[in-house]
Design a protein around this motif. Structure first.
Motif, mmCIF file in Angstrom:
data_model
loop_
_atom_site.group_PDB
_atom_site.id
_atom_site.type_symbol
_atom_site.label_atom_id
_atom_site.label_comp_id
_atom_site.label_asym_id
_atom_site.label_seq_id
_atom_site.Cartn_x
_atom_site.Cartn_y
_atom_site.Cartn_z
ATOM 1 N N GLU A 28 -24.226 -3.888 -9.755
ATOM 2 C CA GLU A 28 -23.470 -4.327 -8.591
ATOM 3 C C GLU A 28 -22.882 -3.132 -7.838
ATOM 4 O O GLU A 28 -22.480 -2.142 -8.431
ATOM 5 C CB GLU A 28 -22.339 -5.251 -9.053
ATOM 6 C CG GLU A 28 -21.622 -5.960 -7.958
ATOM 7 C CD GLU A 28 -20.639 -6.981 -8.508
ATOM 8 O OE1 GLU A 28 -19.798 -7.428 -7.726
ATOM 9 O OE2 GLU A 28 -20.712 -7.326 -9.691
ATOM 10 N N GLU A 37 -18.514 -5.261 -16.697
ATOM 11 C CA GLU A 37 -19.921 -5.602 -16.876
ATOM 12 C C GLU A 37 -20.734 -4.919 -15.785
ATOM 13 O O GLU A 37 -20.367 -4.955 -14.621
ATOM 14 C CB GLU A 37 -20.108 -7.108 -16.809
ATOM 15 C CG GLU A 37 -19.456 -7.841 -17.972
ATOM 16 C CD GLU A 37 -19.685 -9.336 -17.890
ATOM 17 O OE1 GLU A 37 -20.602 -9.771 -17.170
ATOM 18 O OE2 GLU A 37 -18.937 -10.060 -18.550
ATOM 19 N N ASP A 38 -21.829 -4.288 -16.189
ATOM 20 C CA ASP A 38 -22.652 -3.570 -15.223
ATOM 21 C C ASP A 38 -23.925 -4.353 -14.949
ATOM 22 O O ASP A 38 -24.823 -4.408 -15.777
ATOM 23 C CB ASP A 38 -22.986 -2.170 -15.731
ATOM 24 C CG ASP A 38 -23.682 -1.323 -14.675
ATOM 25 O OD1 ASP A 38 -23.706 -1.752 -13.505
ATOM 26 O OD2 ASP A 38 -24.185 -0.249 -15.026
ATOM 27 N N GLU A 39 -23.946 -4.965 -13.795
ATOM 28 C CA GLU A 39 -25.126 -5.725 -13.393
ATOM 29 C C GLU A 39 -25.786 -5.051 -12.198
ATOM 30 O O GLU A 39 -26.449 -5.695 -11.398
ATOM 31 C CB GLU A 39 -24.716 -7.160 -13.058
ATOM 32 C CG GLU A 39 -24.092 -7.884 -14.234
ATOM 33 C CD GLU A 39 -23.475 -9.211 -13.845
ATOM 34 O OE1 GLU A 39 -23.514 -9.576 -12.659
ATOM 35 O OE2 GLU A 39 -22.946 -9.877 -14.741
ATOM 36 N N SER A 58 -21.175 2.263 -7.056
ATOM 37 C CA SER A 58 -21.587 1.552 -8.273
ATOM 38 C C SER A 58 -20.583 1.868 -9.372
ATOM 39 O O SER A 58 -19.718 2.741 -9.234
ATOM 40 C CB SER A 58 -22.980 2.006 -8.701
ATOM 41 O OG SER A 58 -22.935 3.367 -9.117
#
Length: 73
Positions: free
Chosen positions: A48, A44-46, A19
């Protein structure tokens, strides 16, 4: 955010899949340059999970991109 071959190579040995937070932790523990950590923080931290460096920087060259024939040596 910018990546160079030198910066991206600092993540080659990261524990993939990982992550964003795991990659930042790895970069800090491995002594990666500050630019690597900043680039990871800007992503961007989704939630994922990244499977390899190519997921972060699609232009990262693979072994096939180099015309070196290992069988010759």
């Amino acid at each position: 955010m910018y990546w160079t071959l030198e910066l991206a190579s600092k993540l080659e040995d990261a524990p993939w899949p990982a992550s964003k937070d795991e990659l930042i932790d790895y970069a800090m523990r491995s002594g990666a340059p500050l630019e690597v950590i900043e680039n990871l923080q800007e992503m961007e931290d989704e939630g994922e999970i990244y499977e390899s460096i190519e997921d972060i920087w699609p232009d990262y060259p693979s072994k096939e991109d180099f015309f070196f024939n290992e069988e010759e040596y």
